[in-house]
Motif scaffolding. Structure first.
Motif, PDB file in Angstrom:
ATOM      1  N   LEU A  80       0.815  -1.216   0.000  1.00  0.00           N
ATOM      2  CA  LEU A  80       0.000   0.000   0.000  1.00  0.00           C
ATOM      3  C   LEU A  80       0.852   1.270   0.000  1.00  0.00           C
ATOM      4  N   ARG A  81       2.147   1.119   0.246  1.00  0.00           N
ATOM      5  CA  ARG A  81       3.001   2.311   0.365  1.00  0.00           C
ATOM      6  C   ARG A  81       4.283   2.256  -0.462  1.00  0.00           C
ATOM      7  N   ASP A  82       4.795   1.071  -0.707  1.00  0.00           N
ATOM      8  CA  ASP A  82       6.125   0.961  -1.311  1.00  0.00           C
ATOM      9  C   ASP A  82       6.062   0.860  -2.830  1.00  0.00           C
ATOM     10  N   PRO A  83       6.926   1.594  -3.521  1.00  0.00           N
ATOM     11  CA  PRO A  83       7.022   1.431  -4.983  1.00  0.00           C
ATOM     12  C   PRO A  83       7.710   0.123  -5.333  1.00  0.00           C
ATOM     13  N   ILE A  84       7.576  -0.277  -6.580  1.00  0.00           N
ATOM     14  CA  ILE A  84       8.299  -1.439  -7.084  1.00  0.00           C
ATOM     15  C   ILE A  84       9.704  -0.980  -7.489  1.00  0.00           C
ATOM     16  N   LYS A  85      10.707  -1.697  -7.005  1.00  0.00           N
ATOM     17  CA  LYS A  85      12.098  -1.356  -7.327  1.00  0.00           C
ATOM     18  C   LYS A  85      12.539  -2.170  -8.537  1.00  0.00           C
ATOM     19  N   LEU A  86      12.697  -1.487  -9.660  1.00  0.00           N
ATOM     20  CA  LEU A  86      12.976  -2.164 -10.918  1.00  0.00           C
ATOM     21  C   LEU A  86      14.460  -2.508 -11.049  1.00  0.00           C
ATOM     22  N   VAL A  87      14.709  -3.674 -11.629  1.00  0.00           N
ATOM     23  CA  VAL A  87      16.074  -4.135 -11.885  1.00  0.00           C
ATOM     24  C   VAL A  87      16.142  -4.533 -13.365  1.00  0.00           C
TER      25      VAL A  87
END
Length: 478
Positions: free
Chosen positions: A87-94
């Motif tokens: 609900l709060r954290d973005p997705i960290k793309l790799v």
């Protein structure tokens, strides 16, 4: 900027905004603002679907309207132990040379990449008739967006390209129907008996999408854990204090955990678990060889589930059908009917077990509903019947399907596979509102969706975009 970089730039904007199914207001507001700033006419409806219109390019005004469609929500799952608040954290793309992945979580390419492609094309396609992008909410959980989409957003169009499939060389022309079923029962407790408390977990399973991957023969962590507790119960009293697992009704559960109290010696418990692991591997080992059963002593709970409550739960989890039910009689390699035991949770004084049957034959869903109600009655559960999504029947005269298959062959030098799939798509709801709408579903290649191992094959993005671009151009020239 390359096509891939352009599409990924749009995807990065989506990945930065938490968008768990049912919690899409923030991303919907972003899309409304962003697409309006780009000069498109945008409608945000009462359930937060986004409908964005681009006018035809000069000279193409008489062409029929085409819709590009995807969904903004995603299945949010994380690796065990990875700190992640959906609900709060973005997705960290790799990003690597071949893949786009996420750090510790699902990627959300299902269907963020389809939405990103739609935005890119809305902004960059050079020759097209009236073009509309529809981005729906809550596809993964209950298809709320497709259900509530006003027919007027569909009935003025002739073609629809859904961008929510998983292989760039596959053209989907039909999909399965489904029904949400939740078994509910009040939690009843009693004092914890004499003995030692243990935490038993099942992990190491592949999990994955319960439509696309159900035919692989993957193990189900919830069912496996229930069988483990049943096996232990044959050797002595096992008082279950907690049982939970699974991440989504439409994802095969890869982990599950229980807390129980027993006087069975730990060495004997370990022997039983070793024997049960051998049984599991004999059945599922070719697909799920990395299964782990982990036993740890834990703090003894004050209360455990009342014996009849725990027994009913374990009986339900071992009796309800999960996995493939029947294969298609028309296409022998296609699953016709299946069901997924997806989630068990204990909250607010009740047990909830989420169950998700799918079928290309509507009548078989009726059978699952009847069986669920009957089994619920026998075991003291209430079977709550939720959303029933219609199947999408293939249109044998589809102009769009033939056109896109021909273009793919020309552009890639190989045929495009035209198929009906066992997964559910929003096209079933669109078909019900506009039966004359000529539809297909396509998508870039994504792997292990609905899991922390989800990844996007980058080499499939450009061919997908060029396929849609050329399709729009030929529709405009018809």
């Amino acid at each position: 900027m390359t096509i891939v970089d352009g599409v990924l730039a749009e995807f990065e904007k989506l990945a930065a905004i938490p968008r768990k199914s049912g919690e899409e207001k923030a991303v919907s507001d972003f899309l409304k603002s962003y697409l309006t700033e780009q000069g498109f006419h945008v409608v945000q409806d009462e359930v937060n679907n986004i409908i964005a219109d681009a006018p035809a390019t000069p000279g193409c005004e008489q062409a029929p309207r085409t819709i590009l469609q995807g969904h903004m929500d995603m299945v949010c799952v994380a690796e065990d132990g990875y700190a992640y608040d959906p609900l709060r954290d973005p997705i960290k793309l790799v990003r690597s040379e071949k893949y786009l992945e996420a750090e510790g979580t699902s990627l959300g390419a299902d269907d963020g990449i389809g939405v990103a492609e739609g935005i890119y094309l809305l902004k960059n396609a050079k020759e097209h008739g009236p073009l509309r992008l529809i981005v729906t909410v809550d596809e993964e959980r209950g298809m709320t967006g497709a259900i509530h989409l006003a027919p007027e957003h569909l009935t003025d169009a002739q073609f629809l390209i859904n961008c929510d499939s998983e292989n760039y060389d596959e053209l989907t022309v039909g999909s399965a129907g489904s029904v949400d079923i939740t078994f509910e029962r009040a939690l009843q407790h009693e004092s914890s008996p004499a003995g030692t408390a243990y935490r038993l977990s099942v992990g190491g399973l592949l999990g994955g999408h319960s439509g696309e991957r159900i035919g692989d023969g993957r193990g189900n962590a919830l069912r496996t854990l229930a069988f483990l507790l049943q096996a232990l119960s044959q050797q002595g009293n096992v008082a279950v204090a907690d049982f939970h697992g699974g991440k989504a009704h439409n994802a095969i559960p890869d982990t599950a955990e229980a807390v129980f109290v027993t006087a069975i010696p730990k060495e004997e418990i370990s022997q039983i678990l070793t024997a049960e692991k051998e049984k599991f591997l004999a059945i599922y080992g070719a697909v799920d060889p990395k299964v782990e059963f982990v036993l740890q002593e834990t703090e003894k709970p004050v209360e455990v589930l009342r014996k009849d409550t725990a027994q009913a739960l374990l009986q339900l989890l071992t009796l309800v059908h999960t996995g493939v039910f029947a294969m298609s009689t028309v296409i022998p390699t296609l699953v016709e009917t299946s069901a997924n035991l997806g989630v068990v949770r204990m909250t607010e004084g009740k047990i909830a077990v989420e169950y998700f049957p799918r079928s290309a034959v509507d009548g078989k869903l009726d059978e699952f509903i009847y069986a669920a109600k009957t089994l619920g009655d026998l075991l003291g559960f209430r079977a709550v019947i939720g959303t029933r999504s219609p199947g999408w029947k293939e249109n044998k005269q589809s102009v769009l399907a033939k056109m896109m298959a021909d273009i793919f062959q020309e552009q890639n030098g190989k045929p495009m596979k035209v198929e009906t799939i066992h997964a559910g798509l929003e096209c079933g709801w669109h078909f019900g509102k506009h039966p004359q709408l000529d539809m297909v579903s396509i998508g870039v290649t994504t792997q292990d969706i609905h899991s922390p191992n989800e990844r996007l094959v980058l080499a499939t993005v450009e061919p997908q975009v060029r396929l849609i671009e050329e399709t729009l151009r030929r529709i405009a020239q018809r």
